[in-house]
Design an enzyme around this catalytic site. Structure first.
Site, PDB file in Angstrom:
ATOM      1  N   HIS A  40      -3.311  -5.332   1.756  1.00  6.19           N
ATOM      2  CA  HIS A  40      -2.479  -5.592   2.893  1.00  6.19           C
ATOM      3  C   HIS A  40      -2.489  -7.326   3.333  1.00  6.19           C
ATOM      4  CE1 HIS A  40      -1.910  -1.424   4.483  1.00  6.19           C
ATOM      5  NE2 HIS A  40      -2.995  -1.098   3.731  1.00  6.19           N
ATOM      6  N   CYS A  96       0.877  -1.134  -0.019  1.00  5.86           N
ATOM      7  CA  CYS A  96       0.028  -0.166  -0.098  1.00  5.86           C
ATOM      8  C   CYS A  96       1.003   1.286  -0.101  1.00  5.86           C
ATOM      9  CB  CYS A  96      -1.025   0.143   1.275  1.00  5.86           C
ATOM     10  SG  CYS A  96      -2.466   0.811   0.807  1.00  5.86           S
ATOM     11  N   GLU A 102      -0.688  -8.538   5.392  1.00  9.08           N
ATOM     12  CA  GLU A 102      -0.381  -8.909   6.730  1.00  9.08           C
ATOM     13  C   GLU A 102      -1.366  -8.693   7.696  1.00  9.08           C
ATOM     14  OE1 GLU A 102       0.180  -6.107   5.122  1.00  9.08           O
ATOM     15  OE2 GLU A 102      -0.487  -4.368   6.346  1.00  9.08           O
TER      16      GLU A 102
HETATM   17  N1  GLN Z   1      -3.867   6.089   0.967  1.00  7.09           N
HETATM   18  C1  GLN Z   1      -2.640   5.812   1.545  1.00  7.09           C
HETATM   19  C2  GLN Z   1      -1.661   6.865   0.879  1.00  7.09           C
HETATM   20  O1  GLN Z   1      -1.775   7.419  -0.299  1.00  7.09           O
HETATM   21  C3  GLN Z   1      -2.179   4.456   1.675  1.00  7.09           C
HETATM   22  C4  GLN Z   1      -3.178   3.651   2.505  1.00  7.09           C
HETATM   23  C5  GLN Z   1      -2.453   2.472   2.787  1.00  7.09           C
HETATM   24  O2  GLN Z   1      -1.485   2.198   3.131  1.00  7.09           O
HETATM   25  N2  GLN Z   1      -3.463   1.631   3.432  1.00  7.09           N
HETATM   26  O3  GLN Z   1      -0.523   6.723   1.223  1.00  7.09           O
END
Ligand code: GLN
Length: 190
Positions: free
Chosen positions: A169, A79, A171
């Site tokens: 994710h 992410c 994890e």
């Molecule tokens: N929206 C977040 C970003 O732009 C990422 C979200 C996440 O890591 N779950 O960094």
């Protein structure tokens, strides 16, 4: 196996649990000197990429981390971590590590469905749990980047040599297969 987890912001504790369940040792990266110890791989957790990028710069960790990954250190990003690695962020002017030859769009799934759970195939494995939390989208990848997973036609996981990057994710589930996939990448790199 010793896994270093970037622990500036975000869900680094969940990543430590994820790898400890597979009998890995974990260490937290909180300051530049932490990057000087020996470890086999690094994890870039989810969280807020703008905050993590800012802290990496302020703590003078960005360039040393970039060098380690450029030199072949295996890295798993989820992410926000994937946003840190991308070499193009379509809706942000600031690039961070810029090593993954992919363009990403932040918060690409919109507000209403900004968090959801699904299960899908990942690099030949079926029914792998995937939690998306204000997830980015990987929009384009260079030809040398292997696509490992997609959700409704959107790329959600890729591999580029020593880099494994996801927009979801893994994890947050007890399914260990993605961690095992990464451990195999580390063994192959040795
Ligand atoms: N929206 C977040 C970003 O732009 C990422 C979200 C996440 O890591 N779950 O960094």
């Amino acid at each position: 196996m010793k896994i270093a987890v970037l622990a500036l912001q975000g869900d680094f504790a969940e990543h430590e649990t994820f790898f400890r369940r597979l009998n890995c040792q974990t260490v937290q990266l909180r300051q530049a000197s932490d990057l000087q110890q020996e470890f086999d791989a690094v994890v870039l957790p989810g969280g807020e990429s703008t905050v993590q990028g800012k802290l990496l710069r302020e703590l003078a960790m960005l360039e040393p981390l970039k060098k380690l990954i450029s030199n072949g250190l295996p890295v798993m990003a989820t992410c926000a971590g994937t946003i840190l690695l991308a070499n193009q962020i379509l809706d942000d002017d600031t690039l961070h590590l810029g090593l993954l030859k992919c363009s990403v769009r932040r918060n690409a799934y919109g507000r209403q469905i900004s968090s959801f759970y699904t299960a899908g195939s990942f690099g030949g494995m079926n029914n792998v749990p995937m939690s998306f939390i204000r997830a980015p989208q990987i929009e384009f990848c260079a030809p040398e980047v292997e696509v490992l997973a997609e959700y409704q036609g959107r790329i959600t996981a890729v591999r580029q040599k020593n880099i494994l990057a996801m927009t979801f994710h893994p994890e947050l589930s007890s399914d260990a297969r993605i961690a095992e996939f990464f451990l195999k990448m580390i063994s192959e790199a040795k």
